[in-house]
Motif scaffolding. Structure first.
Motif, PDB file in Angstrom:
ATOM      1  N   CYS A 152       0.829  -1.206   0.000  1.00  0.00           N
ATOM      2  CA  CYS A 152       0.000   0.000   0.000  1.00  0.00           C
ATOM      3  C   CYS A 152       0.863   1.255   0.000  1.00  0.00           C
ATOM      4  O   CYS A 152       0.551   2.247  -0.704  1.00  0.00           O
ATOM      5  CB  CYS A 152      -0.936  -0.007   1.216  1.00  0.00           C
ATOM      6  N   GLN A 153       1.940   1.248   0.763  1.00  0.00           N
ATOM      7  CA  GLN A 153       2.830   2.402   0.797  1.00  0.00           C
ATOM      8  C   GLN A 153       3.490   2.617  -0.566  1.00  0.00           C
ATOM      9  O   GLN A 153       3.711   3.761  -0.993  1.00  0.00           O
ATOM     10  CB  GLN A 153       3.895   2.212   1.879  1.00  0.00           C
ATOM     11  N   THR A 154       3.801   1.526  -1.261  1.00  0.00           N
ATOM     12  CA  THR A 154       4.415   1.638  -2.587  1.00  0.00           C
ATOM     13  C   THR A 154       3.466   2.293  -3.576  1.00  0.00           C
ATOM     14  O   THR A 154       3.856   3.179  -4.348  1.00  0.00           O
ATOM     15  CB  THR A 154       4.831   0.249  -3.096  1.00  0.00           C
ATOM     16  N   LEU A 155       2.197   1.857  -3.573  1.00  0.00           N
ATOM     17  CA  LEU A 155       1.220   2.464  -4.482  1.00  0.00           C
ATOM     18  C   LEU A 155       1.030   3.945  -4.152  1.00  0.00           C
ATOM     19  O   LEU A 155       0.903   4.786  -5.054  1.00  0.00           O
ATOM     20  CB  LEU A 155      -0.120   1.728  -4.385  1.00  0.00           C
ATOM     21  N   CYS A 156       1.041   4.266  -2.878  1.00  0.00           N
ATOM     22  CA  CYS A 156       0.914   5.662  -2.464  1.00  0.00           C
ATOM     23  C   CYS A 156       2.085   6.489  -2.995  1.00  0.00           C
ATOM     24  O   CYS A 156       1.901   7.605  -3.499  1.00  0.00           O
ATOM     25  CB  CYS A 156       0.846   5.746  -0.947  1.00  0.00           C
TER      26      CYS A 156
ATOM     27  N   VAL B 291      -6.496  -4.774   7.381  1.00  0.00           N
ATOM     28  CA  VAL B 291      -6.550  -4.213   6.028  1.00  0.00           C
ATOM     29  C   VAL B 291      -6.896  -2.733   6.098  1.00  0.00           C
ATOM     30  O   VAL B 291      -6.279  -1.896   5.430  1.00  0.00           O
ATOM     31  CB  VAL B 291      -7.579  -4.971   5.170  1.00  0.00           C
ATOM     32  N   ARG B 292      -7.879  -2.386   6.924  1.00  0.00           N
ATOM     33  CA  ARG B 292      -8.268  -0.979   7.060  1.00  0.00           C
ATOM     34  C   ARG B 292      -7.107  -0.138   7.587  1.00  0.00           C
ATOM     35  O   ARG B 292      -6.911   1.005   7.167  1.00  0.00           O
ATOM     36  CB  ARG B 292      -9.470  -0.857   7.995  1.00  0.00           C
ATOM     37  N   ALA B 293      -6.338  -0.704   8.521  1.00  0.00           N
ATOM     38  CA  ALA B 293      -5.203   0.026   9.077  1.00  0.00           C
ATOM     39  C   ALA B 293      -4.154   0.295   8.009  1.00  0.00           C
ATOM     40  O   ALA B 293      -3.571   1.393   7.954  1.00  0.00           O
ATOM     41  CB  ALA B 293      -4.595  -0.754  10.239  1.00  0.00           C
ATOM     42  N   ALA B 294      -3.897  -0.688   7.141  1.00  0.00           N
ATOM     43  CA  ALA B 294      -2.916  -0.508   6.067  1.00  0.00           C
ATOM     44  C   ALA B 294      -3.388   0.537   5.073  1.00  0.00           C
ATOM     45  O   ALA B 294      -2.593   1.364   4.593  1.00  0.00           O
ATOM     46  CB  ALA B 294      -2.677  -1.841   5.359  1.00  0.00           C
TER      47      ALA B 294
ATOM     48  N   ALA C 236      -3.126   4.056   6.810  1.00  0.00           N
ATOM     49  CA  ALA C 236      -1.750   4.519   6.975  1.00  0.00           C
ATOM     50  C   ALA C 236      -1.156   5.017   5.663  1.00  0.00           C
ATOM     51  O   ALA C 236      -0.286   5.896   5.665  1.00  0.00           O
ATOM     52  CB  ALA C 236      -0.889   3.391   7.549  1.00  0.00           C
ATOM     53  N   SER C 237      -1.610   4.446   4.553  1.00  0.00           N
ATOM     54  CA  SER C 237      -1.066   4.832   3.247  1.00  0.00           C
ATOM     55  C   SER C 237      -1.931   5.869   2.541  1.00  0.00           C
ATOM     56  O   SER C 237      -1.524   6.419   1.507  1.00  0.00           O
ATOM     57  CB  SER C 237      -0.928   3.599   2.349  1.00  0.00           C
ATOM     58  N   GLY C 238      -3.130   6.112   3.067  1.00  0.00           N
ATOM     59  CA  GLY C 238      -4.021   7.076   2.438  1.00  0.00           C
ATOM     60  C   GLY C 238      -4.725   6.544   1.204  1.00  0.00           C
ATOM     61  O   GLY C 238      -5.261   7.326   0.405  1.00  0.00           O
TER      62      GLY C 238
END
Length: 247
Positions: A165-169, A199-202, A205-207
């Motif tokens: 998720c952070q990568t896509l962000c 899942v919701r937390a991830a 955190a990534s927006g």
């Protein structure tokens, strides 16, 4: 008595007749007037002609018993030397995997998903990889089952989800992000009632929005209790997360 539900039998092969041994609880024993269905699974080892420690023989029989419970429940299975090698290899692989996780040697690669008609990038799939210090890779088919069996898959899966998720962000900030990212999910993760919250937390955190995440599950989810599976998937879909069937 060898364990809480494990019994040892020692004797000559002609005396310890395994088919008859497995049949000894048929018909079911009656306790307080109620028939209790009991099944037996047997792992056994032939005593070698050369002297060998009793503890080692019990260990070998236990390895055969675990294999019988996994693949031949209700039957008997003889210990063979390759079973011991495989058990030692699994133990070594688990030890190496723990060290690799602690040393951050696992990483993600991203496989593009293209529209066959236009060639446009419509998504990407996060794939977990493990590279050894000598440059060789350990196949996910080898280490993922070990992670699932040991319980490591829960924190490892959460790391994969959060990192993807952070990568896509990060790609979105550069204007390079595809519409969604796909992450493989283990049956063990789906059996955790807290998984939707993870899942919701991830996502938070990534927006990311739920619609930007796709979870890939395999047909092995058939082992998950139906009510739990329906509740988990319905909760995720309500957040906009899409579900794909892999394999």
């Amino acid at each position: 008595l060898v364990g809480s539900d494990t019994f040892g039998v020692l004797g000559e092969a002609r005396q310890v007749a395994l088919p008859q041994l497995l049949q000894c609880v048929r018909p079911p024993p009656v306790v307080d007037g109620v028939p209790q269905k009991v099944s037996l699974t047997c792992g056994y080892v032939h005593l070698p002609s050369d002297a060998q420690k009793g503890a080692d023989l019990v260990k070998d029989a236990t390895i055969a018993l675990k294999r019988a419970k996994r693949d031949h429940r209700g039957q008997h299975l003889q210990y063979l030397e390759h079973m011991g090698r495989e058990a030692r290899d699994r133990a070594m692989l688990l030890s190496d995997l723990r060290a690799a996780i602690d040393d951050a040697r696992l990483f993600l690669v991203y496989q593009p998903q293209l529209h066959l008609g236009t060639g446009a990038l419509v998504g990407m799939e996060a794939l977990l990889r493990w590279r050894l210090p000598d440059g060789r890779f350990v196949s996910p088919d080898d280490f993922i089952p070990i992670a699932e069996h040991s319980g490591l898959i829960a924190p490892l899966g959460q790391w994969v989800l959060s990192t993807a998720c952070q990568t896509l962000c990060a790609l979105a900030r550069e204007g390079l992000a595809p519409p969604r990212i796909s992450v493989n999910v283990s049956v063990v993760q789906l059996q955790d009632p807290a998984f939707p919250d993870a899942v919701r937390a991830a996502l938070a955190a990534s927006g990311l929005r739920g619609s930007q995440l796709e979870l890939e599950i395999t047909e092995s989810v058939a082992v998950v209790p139906t009510q739990l599976l329906q509740s988990t998937l319905a909760s995720l879909r309500a957040d906009g997360v899409s579900i794909a069937i892999d394999d």
